[in-house]
Design an enzyme around this catalytic site. Structure first.
Site, PDB file in Angstrom:
ATOM      1  CE  LYS A 215      18.155  33.869  16.453  1.00 63.37           C
ATOM      2  NZ  LYS A 215      17.179  33.933  17.545  1.00 63.37           N
ATOM      3  CB  CYS A 269      17.538  38.488  18.287  1.00 65.56           C
ATOM      4  SG  CYS A 269      18.044  37.080  19.285  1.00 65.56           S
TER       5      CYS A 269
END
Length: 437
Positions: A215, A269
């Protein structure tokens, strides 16, 4: 494993779509959030975030009796943690003369602690929150051990990052590949079985720390590539050329794909995750650190462009169009557009902002317009900060009759400079010294 009931902790941009998707596939779901107002909104069948299809999904889940929301967990077969992991506001890390941001893991800690009284042998716990490497093993597992049960022996523990695009979350939850990292192979397999309930994309099993790194690597890769585009925009400005033209020509090379510059990088993010790697290993992340510096300071470059366009900012009226971190979403988290507004105000500008995806938003320190027309009516300059479709389709001729503005500053290459100039506007675009020639 059999999954008759799932408890999803955190009902934001990821937790709520995940909860409604499980419910749509016949699983009983308890959605948990510490915000009572959110719980009340959801139990009425309303939503607190904008995501296409989410309201219908929630209403279907409620009507089927498969979803309810509460402020506390209950016993379940599976617990999914999908809470925010923002920055700490008052603490920073330091290494070799540099300062870097630190992850605020309090929500993850609180969520894990809330599970402890309800954890039973054979359960599965999945962390979805984006986290620094080894969070699952070094932070979550010891908290859950307070139940008297051991992760990997008495219950399954895994990490599975969300990898979805706002605006397409419900589709991508199902269609995208899914990485499941377990503290043991058996935990990874249990996670595989869970997400196979609705995931049609490939499901890949690995260990928990690798899944955490996947991620972070995905978003850091994008951040570094945006940084070089933003740096190209500054260089083009210095050399008197058009960065947008230069990028389009460079991208004709079959092995080159330069991204587009803009006012910075936002969202929960890309603008956040690289710092988790810097925090974990500051001695190994010089490129990542400097890319973050470039993207975090891009709003200052935007302000300098506005200054050049207007001559001075003190007392000037600016309509800031768009505050979301990306086009056609309502997510304002870490948005560079809001940073641009604050910087302009520090220079003495009077800024009125309009965000069509959050028309009733109240932003601290920002004067929010109630309508687009109100935002532009008495402005001296129109500043395009987000490439919303609503803005891209504006008619310059029509706009000329609604505003006093004579100057356009485009930070996202959203408008045709020739068309705006033909309607009497002076046009400036970041990274483009040709635009007003």
């Amino acid at each position: 494993m059999k999954f008759q009931k799932i408890c999803v902790i955190g009902l934001g941009y990821i937790g709520l779509p995940t909860a409604t998707t499980f419910a749509a596939h016949g699983i009983n779901v308890l959605g948990v959030d510490i915000n009572q107002q959110i719980i009340d909104i959801l139990n009425r069948g309303e939503i607190h975030i904008h995501e296409p299809g989410l309201r219908d999904g929630l209403n279907g889940a409620i009507q089927s009796g498969k979803f309810k929301a509460a402020t506390r967990p209950e016993e379940a077969d599976t617990f999914i943690i999908a809470v925010p992991t923002p920055f700490q506001n008052d603490e920073f890390g330091k290494y070799n003369g540099t300062t870097y941001k630190l992850a605020d893991m309090r929500a993850v800690i609180s969520a894990a602690e809330s599970i402890v009284p309800f954890l039973r042998k054979g359960n599965l716990v999945v962390l979805e929150s984006t986290s620094p490497p080894r969070t699952t093993i070094d932070l979550v597992a010891p908290i859950l051990a307070r139940s008297g049960l051991e992760a990997g022996r008495d219950f399954h523990l895994a990490y599975s990052p969300e990898r979805v695009l706002p605006g397409q979350i419900l589709r991508e939850l199902i269609e995208n590949a899914r990485v499941i990292g377990g503290v043991t192979p058996e935990s990874a397999q249990a996670g595989h079985e869970l997400y196979s309930i609705f995931v049609k994309g490939k499901i890949i099993e690995t260990d928990a720390t690798t899944a955490e790194m996947v991620k972070l690597m995905e978003n850091t890769y994008r951040d570094v590539n945006i940084a070089i585009a933003n740096e190209f925009s500054r260089l083009s400005d210095k050399f008197g050329i058009d960065v947008w033209e230069a990028i389009s020509l460079a991208n004709l090379h079959p092995r080159v794909k330069i991204l587009n510059p803009g006012p910075g990088v936002g969202g929960h993010c890309i603008s956040v995750d690289p710092w988790f790697l810097v925090e974990a290993a500051p001695e190994l992340t010089q490129l990542i650190y400097h890319s973050r510096q470039v993207n975090d300071t891009q709003p200052h470059f935007v302000v300098e462009t506005v200054k050049r366009a207007m001559g001075t900012l003190n007392g000037k009226r600016i309509a800031a169009l768009g505050l979301a971190y990306k086009p056609d979403v309502d997510d304002l988290r870490e948005s560079p557009a809001t940073e641009v507004v604050h910087l302009l105000q520090k220079e003495g500008a009077q800024v009125r902002a309009w965000e069509p995806f959050k028309p009733t938003a109240q932003m601290e320190g920002i004067n929010m317009a109630a309508t687009f027309e109100e935002a532009i009516s008495d402005a001296d300059t129109l500043l395009l900060l987000v490439k919303h479709k609503e803005f891209a389709t504006l008619d310059p001729h029509e706009i000329a009759g609604k505003t006093n503005a004579k100057v356009i500053v485009d930070t996202v290459n959203g408008w045709d400079n020739a068309v705006w100039k033909n309607n009497g506007f002076k046009f400036f675009r970041i990274g483009d010294n040709k635009s007003n020639s």
